[in-house]
Design a protein around this motif. Structure first.
Motif, PDB file in Angstrom:
ATOM      1  N   LYS A   1       0.826  -1.206   0.000  1.00 56.25           N
ATOM      2  CA  LYS A   1       0.000   0.000   0.000  1.00 56.25           C
ATOM      3  C   LYS A   1       0.858   1.254   0.000  1.00 56.25           C
ATOM      4  N   ASP A   2       2.105   1.124   0.439  1.00 52.57           N
ATOM      5  CA  ASP A   2       3.021   2.270   0.432  1.00 52.57           C
ATOM      6  C   ASP A   2       4.400   1.781  -0.025  1.00 52.57           C
ATOM      7  N   PRO A   3       4.525   1.422  -1.322  1.00 52.15           N
ATOM      8  CA  PRO A   3       5.802   0.877  -1.814  1.00 52.15           C
ATOM      9  C   PRO A   3       6.902   1.926  -1.834  1.00 52.15           C
ATOM     10  N   VAL A   4       8.080   1.529  -1.377  1.00 50.76           N
ATOM     11  CA  VAL A   4       9.230   2.435  -1.370  1.00 50.76           C
ATOM     12  C   VAL A   4      10.447   1.703  -1.941  1.00 50.76           C
ATOM     13  N   ILE A   5      11.353   2.494  -2.509  1.00 49.14           N
ATOM     14  CA  ILE A   5      12.558   1.952  -3.136  1.00 49.14           C
ATOM     15  C   ILE A   5      13.738   2.180  -2.200  1.00 49.14           C
ATOM     16  N   VAL A   6      14.539   1.110  -1.990  1.00 46.47           N
ATOM     17  CA  VAL A   6      15.740   1.241  -1.158  1.00 46.47           C
ATOM     18  C   VAL A   6      16.944   1.508  -2.063  1.00 46.47           C
ATOM     19  N   ALA A   7      18.113   1.646  -1.458  1.00 43.94           N
ATOM     20  CA  ALA A   7      19.310   2.057  -2.195  1.00 43.94           C
ATOM     21  C   ALA A   7      19.697   1.083  -3.301  1.00 43.94           C
TER      22      ALA A   7
ATOM     23  N   ILE B   1      10.024  -2.805   5.504  1.00 41.44           N
ATOM     24  CA  ILE B   1      11.456  -2.571   5.269  1.00 41.44           C
ATOM     25  C   ILE B   1      12.014  -1.672   6.362  1.00 41.44           C
ATOM     26  N   GLN B   2      11.188  -0.744   6.882  1.00 39.88           N
ATOM     27  CA  GLN B   2      11.645   0.083   7.994  1.00 39.88           C
ATOM     28  C   GLN B   2      11.884  -0.780   9.222  1.00 39.88           C
ATOM     29  N   ARG B   3      10.996  -1.728   9.428  1.00 42.09           N
ATOM     30  CA  ARG B   3      11.157  -2.643  10.560  1.00 42.09           C
ATOM     31  C   ARG B   3      12.413  -3.483  10.403  1.00 42.09           C
ATOM     32  N   TRP B   4      12.678  -3.943   9.175  1.00 40.53           N
ATOM     33  CA  TRP B   4      13.884  -4.717   8.871  1.00 40.53           C
ATOM     34  C   TRP B   4      15.139  -3.909   9.215  1.00 40.53           C
ATOM     35  N   ILE B   5      15.160  -2.654   8.789  1.00 43.00           N
ATOM     36  CA  ILE B   5      16.322  -1.791   9.032  1.00 43.00           C
ATOM     37  C   ILE B   5      16.476  -1.519  10.522  1.00 43.00           C
ATOM     38  N   ASP B   6      15.359  -1.248  11.191  1.00 43.15           N
ATOM     39  CA  ASP B   6      15.428  -0.925  12.612  1.00 43.15           C
ATOM     40  C   ASP B   6      15.824  -2.128  13.465  1.00 43.15           C
ATOM     41  N   CYS B   7      15.749  -3.324  12.898  1.00 43.04           N
ATOM     42  CA  CYS B   7      16.239  -4.514  13.607  1.00 43.04           C
ATOM     43  C   CYS B   7      17.757  -4.625  13.524  1.00 43.04           C
ATOM     44  N   GLY B   8      18.399  -3.684  12.821  1.00 40.76           N
ATOM     45  CA  GLY B   8      19.856  -3.701  12.730  1.00 40.76           C
ATOM     46  C   GLY B   8      20.404  -4.328  11.467  1.00 40.76           C
ATOM     47  N   ASN B   9      19.518  -4.628  10.507  1.00 43.68           N
ATOM     48  CA  ASN B   9      19.968  -5.237   9.255  1.00 43.68           C
ATOM     49  C   ASN B   9      20.491  -4.160   8.303  1.00 43.68           C
ATOM     50  N   LEU B  10      21.654  -4.401   7.716  1.00 43.34           N
ATOM     51  CA  LEU B  10      22.311  -3.401   6.877  1.00 43.34           C
ATOM     52  C   LEU B  10      22.291  -3.767   5.398  1.00 43.34           C
ATOM     53  N   THR B  11      21.581  -4.850   5.062  1.00 43.44           N
ATOM     54  CA  THR B  11      21.560  -5.320   3.674  1.00 43.44           C
ATOM     55  C   THR B  11      20.150  -5.279   3.113  1.00 43.44           C
ATOM     56  N   CYS B  12      20.064  -5.345   1.794  1.00 45.06           N
ATOM     57  CA  CYS B  12      18.778  -5.440   1.103  1.00 45.06           C
ATOM     58  C   CYS B  12      18.257  -6.870   1.270  1.00 45.06           C
ATOM     59  N   PRO B  13      17.043  -7.073   1.784  1.00 44.32           N
ATOM     60  CA  PRO B  13      16.551  -8.432   2.020  1.00 44.32           C
ATOM     61  C   PRO B  13      16.556  -9.316   0.776  1.00 44.32           C
ATOM     62  N   LYS B  14      16.286  -8.723  -0.379  1.00 41.71           N
ATOM     63  CA  LYS B  14      16.148  -9.525  -1.605  1.00 41.71           C
ATOM     64  C   LYS B  14      17.488  -9.821  -2.259  1.00 41.71           C
ATOM     65  N   THR B  15      18.374  -8.838  -2.359  1.00 43.56           N
ATOM     66  CA  THR B  15      19.643  -9.018  -3.079  1.00 43.56           C
ATOM     67  C   THR B  15      20.815  -9.309  -2.152  1.00 43.56           C
ATOM     68  N   GLN B  16      20.639  -9.034  -0.866  1.00 46.54           N
ATOM     69  CA  GLN B  16      21.700  -9.189   0.135  1.00 46.54           C
ATOM     70  C   GLN B  16      22.857  -8.212  -0.067  1.00 46.54           C
ATOM     71  N   GLN B  17      22.682  -7.231  -0.939  1.00 49.48           N
ATOM     72  CA  GLN B  17      23.702  -6.191  -1.096  1.00 49.48           C
ATOM     73  C   GLN B  17      23.639  -5.236   0.088  1.00 49.48           C
ATOM     74  N   LYS B  18      24.791  -4.684   0.453  1.00 48.65           N
ATOM     75  CA  LYS B  18      24.821  -3.720   1.553  1.00 48.65           C
ATOM     76  C   LYS B  18      24.104  -2.445   1.122  1.00 48.65           C
ATOM     77  N   LEU B  19      23.274  -1.922   2.012  1.00 50.35           N
ATOM     78  CA  LEU B  19      22.565  -0.678   1.730  1.00 50.35           C
ATOM     79  C   LEU B  19      23.508   0.493   1.976  1.00 50.35           C
ATOM     80  N   GLU B  20      23.798   1.247   0.929  1.00 48.46           N
ATOM     81  CA  GLU B  20      24.709   2.389   1.058  1.00 48.46           C
ATOM     82  C   GLU B  20      24.091   3.503   1.902  1.00 48.46           C
TER      83      GLU B  20
END
Length: 614
Positions: free
Chosen positions: A257-263, A273-292
Motif C-alpha cells: 500500500k506504500d511501496p518504497v525503493i531502497v538504495a 522494510i523500515q522494521r527490517w532496518i530498525d532490527c539492525g539489518n544493513l543489507t537489502c533483504p532480496k539481493t543481500q547487497q549492503k545498503l549504502e
C-alpha cells in the motif's frame, strides 16, 4: 460474509491446502510445522462461522471485515511462505536469504495473531471448545512473536553460523523448542474473553477515552482515531484472484500500500522494510547487497499500477495516504538535520533539537512517520536517561507522540524503550512521569506488549503514581493499569504492588471522587483473579460497593454490581452479608432500569441471594 472478501468455504480450502504442503527436512522444518499446526487449529473456527448466522447482523457489516481481512491475508501469505521455506536450500543460499525468510515468519505470525485478537466472538455462536482452540493458537502465536523478536540478536547470528548439514539452525531450533504447549492459564485466560464481551463500559472504550485524555496534553487531537483504529488490510479480493507477484512486498508477502525503493533499487512495503532496518539489518533483504544509505523513496509508479489493478478488479485500494492526503516528504531533510543534532555533544544542541522534534511530532501523523523514518526513535530512547531534565521531559513526550502511529509502536519496542520508560516513570519529574505512563498505555494497546511491559517492573511504578501523583498523573496511571490488567498474568503483579488498597481508598476518599469511575473499572477487571478477590474482600470493600449501588451514576452502579457478583457468587456467607447491608433494593432497581449489562449482573445477584436465603 466478510464483505465478499473470501467465503468461509474458500478459506477452509485454503487451510486444507496449507496443511497438505509437504514439510521436507531442512532449515525451516520446525518453523513450517509450527505454522501449519497453528493454522490447522483454526479449521473448526472457520467451520462454525460458515455454519452460523451472525448474531448481530448490523454490527457484522463493519467490525467483522477487519479481523476477517487480516486472517485471509495472513493465511494467503502463510501459504506462499510455506512453499518458499520448504524449498529453501541452505547450501545454495546466503545467510541473508535465510534471515529474510525468518523475518517473513515473524510478519505472518504477527498478522495472524492480530486477526485472532480482534475476532468478534459476540457476532457468532462460537462454542467453548472452539474458543479454547483459538486461544491456544493465539497464545502460541504470541510466544512465537517473542522468539522471532529481534532478528539481529546474538542467538540468531550464532544460529546462522552453524553447519547446515542435517538440521541447519540448531541454535534457533533450541530456542524454538520452547514451543512446547504451555498452560493457557499462563497466557491470556479464556476468562479474558468473558471480560472483553462483558467488560465494563470504560474498559470497552479504553482506547478512545484514555487516548483523548492523554493526547489532549501534547498530541495531534484531530487524529485520535488513528491511534486506536486497526490498520485494516486493504487487499480485499475474490476467492480465485491472484495478485501479481510484483505487487507483493518481498518481506511481508502482502499487497503493498506504500511501496518504497531502497538504495539497491528494490521495492518493499514501507512499514516492513523500515522494521527490517530498525532490527539492525544493513543489507537489502532480496539481493543481500549492503545498503549504502537507508533512504526510502516512494515508488509512485508502482503505487499507481497497484491502484489501477485494484480498480480494474473492483478491489478496495490500498493507500499510503492519511485521510486522503499523500505523505509529504519535503521536510525530510529538515527532520534528518534535527535527528543528527540529537547526538550532538552539546547539551544545548540536544535540548533544542528534541524540543523541536517534540513540536513536530505533536502536529501531524505525517511528521510522526517522517521522524521515525529518519531514525529518531533509538536516539530518543537513549535520551530518556538524560540527566538534563528538559531533555528527558521532551524525549518522553516525543516517544508518546510518535507512538500514536501504530507502526511506530513496534519500532519503539524494538528499540528496547520499555526499560528506560519505566526508569522515567520512577524517577522523572511529575510531567515526565505522567507522559511515561501515557506512553506505556499507548504501547500496551498491542496485546503482546502487555506481557513485555508487565514483566518490566512498570506496574509497581504505575501503582505508586496512582497513589501519589497529581490528578492528571493518577488518571494516566489508572488508564495504563487497567489496560495492562486485561492480560491475566499482570493481575497478580498489580495485586502484589498494592493496587487494591489504592483503588479501594479512591472509592471512599472525597478528595479523589473523580477517580471512582476508574477505580471501579479496574476493580471489575481484577475481580476475576483469585488473589485480587481475596485482597478486595480483606479490605472490607462490600459496604462501599453497596453504597455505590445506591447512587444515580449508571456506569458506576453497573461496575459495582459486576464486582459484587464476582466476589460473592460462590460464597453463601458473603451473599447473606450483602443482603443484610441493603443490596436487594438497589439491585432490583438496577435490574429494571440499568444498562443491559447492569441488568444482567443485578438479576444474577438477586437470583443468588434468593437461593442463599432459602
Amino acid at each position: 460474509m466478510a464483505g465478499g472478501i473470501i467465503s468461509p468455504a474458500s478459506l477452509l480450502i485454503l487451510i486444507a491446502d496449507i496443511v497438505e504442503i509437504p514439510l521436507n527436512a531442512g532449515v525451516f522444518k520446525k518453523d513450517c510445522s509450527d505454522l501449519t499446526r497453528r493454522v490447522c487449529l483454526l479449521t473448526h473456527l472457520v467451520e462454525e462461522i460458515r455454519d452460523s448466522t451472525p448474531i448481530d447482523s448490523a454490527a457484522s457489516s463493519s467490525s467483522e471485515n477487519d479481523w476477517w481481512s487480516d486472517l485471509v491475508v495472513g493465511l494467503q501469505a502463510a501459504k506462499r511462505l510455506l512453499f518458499t521455506a520448504t524449498r529453501f536450500q541452505a547450501r545454495d543460499s546466503s545467510d541473508g536469504a535465510a534471515k529474510r525468510i525468518s523475518f517473513q515468519f515473524q510478519c505472518i505470525t504477527w498478522k495472524l495473531e492480530k486477526a485472532l485478537s480482534n475476532l468478534p466472538y459476540d457476532l457468532y455462536d462460537i462454542s467453548d471448545e472452539v474458543r479454547e482452540q483459538v486461544e491456544l493458537s493465539r497464545s502460541q502465536l504470541r510466544r512465537a512473536m517473542q522468539r522471532y523478536g529481534s532478528l539481529n540478536s546474538n542467538k540468531f547470528s550464532s544460529g546462522l553460523s552453524e553447519p547446515m548439514e542435517r538440521d541447519g539452525f540448531s541454535n534457533i531450533i533450541k530456542i524454538k523448542a520452547e514451543e512446547k504447549l504451555e498452560s493457557i492459564s499462563e497466557t491470556l485466560h479464556l476468562a479474558e474473553e468473558e471480560e472483553k464481551q462483558d467488560s465494563p463500559p470504560l474498559l470497552r472504550k479504553s482506547s478512545s477515552i484514555s487516548l483523548a485524555f492523554y493526547l489532549s496534553k501534547d498530541a495531534d487531537t484531530d487524529r485520535l482515531d488513528k491511534m486506536v483504529t486497526k490498520n485494516t488490510d486493504e487487499s480485499k479480493k475474490s476467492d480465485k484472484l491472484t495478485i501479481p507477484v510484483d505487487f507483493l512486498c518481498p518481506v511481508s508477502l502482502e499487497l503493498m500500500k506504500d511501496p518504497v525503493i531502497v538504495a539497491t533499487g528494490q521495492t518493499y512495503e514501507r512499514a516492513y522494510i523500515q522494521r527490517w532496518i530498525d532490527c539492525g539489518n544493513l543489507t537489502c533483504p532480496k539481493t543481500q547487497q549492503k545498503l549504502e544509505n537507508f533512504t526510502l523513496t516512494p515508488n509512485y509508479v508502482l503505487r499507481s499500477l497497484i491502484s489501477r489493478w485494484c480498480t480494474e478488479h473492483n478491489i478496495e485500494q490500498p493507500t499510503g495516504c492519511i485521510n486522503g492526503r499523500t505523505k509529504n516528504h519535503g521536510d525530510m531533510s529538515v527532520i534528518r538535520a534535527l535527528v543528527h543534532r540529537l547526538s550532538s555533544r552539546s547539551i544545548e544542541d540536544r535540548r533544542s533539537a528534541v524540543s523541536e522534534i517534540r513540536s513536530l511530532s505533536k502536529r501531524s501523523t505525517d511528521n510522526r512517520i517522517l521522524i521515525a523514518e529518519a531514525g529518531a526513535i533509538p536516539i530518543l530512547v537513549n535520551l530518556l536517561t538524560s540527566e538534563d531534565v528538559a531533555t528527558q521531559e521532551n524525549a518522553i513526550t516525543c516517544v508518546l507522540n510518535l507512538s500514536i502511529y501504530d507502526n511506530n509502536k513496534e519500532l519503539i519496542m524494538f528499540a528496547g524503550a520499555v526499560t528506560s520508560i519505566v526508569q522515567v516513570l520512577r524517577a522523572g519529574t511529575m510531567e515526565a512521569r505522567e507522559n511515561a505512563a501515557a506512553t506505556l498505555f499507548s504501547l500496551s494497546l498491542a496485546d503482546e506488549n502487555k506481557i513485555i511491559i508487565g514483566g518490566s517492573g512498570a506496574i509497581p511504578a504505575l501503582v505508586d503514581l496512582l497513589e501519589n501523583g497529581t490528578p492528571r498523573g493518577k488518571k494516566d496511571a489508572a488508564t495504563a493499569l487497567f489496560n495492562l490488567c486485561i492480560y491475566q498474568g499482570n493481575k497478580g503483579r498489580a495485586v502484589r504492588a498494592g493496587i487494591v488498597t489504592a483503588l479501594v481508598k479512591m472509592l471512599s476518599d472525597l478528595s479523589s471522587h473523580r477517580m471512582v469511575d476508574e477505580a471501579l473499572t479496574i476493580l471489575s477487571v481484577l475481580a476475576s483473579n483469585q488473589d485480587a478477590k481475596s485482597a478486595i474482600l480483606k479490605v472490607n470493600t462490600l459496604p462501599a460497593l453497596i453504597g455505590i449501588l445506591q447512587t444515580d451514576q449508571a456506569r458506576n452502579r453497573e461496575n459495582a454490581a459486576a464486582i459484587l457478583l464476582s466476589l460473592c457468587k460462590r460464597d453463601t456467607e458473603k451473599l447473606i452479608s450483602i443482603g443484610r447491608l441493603g443490596a436487594v433494593v438497589p439491585l432490583m432497581d438496577l435490574s429494571n432500569n440499568g444498562t443491559e449489562r447492569g441488568k444482567r449482573k443485578a438479576m444474577s445477584l438477586l437470583e443468588l441471594l434468593r437461593k442463599a436465603c432459602q
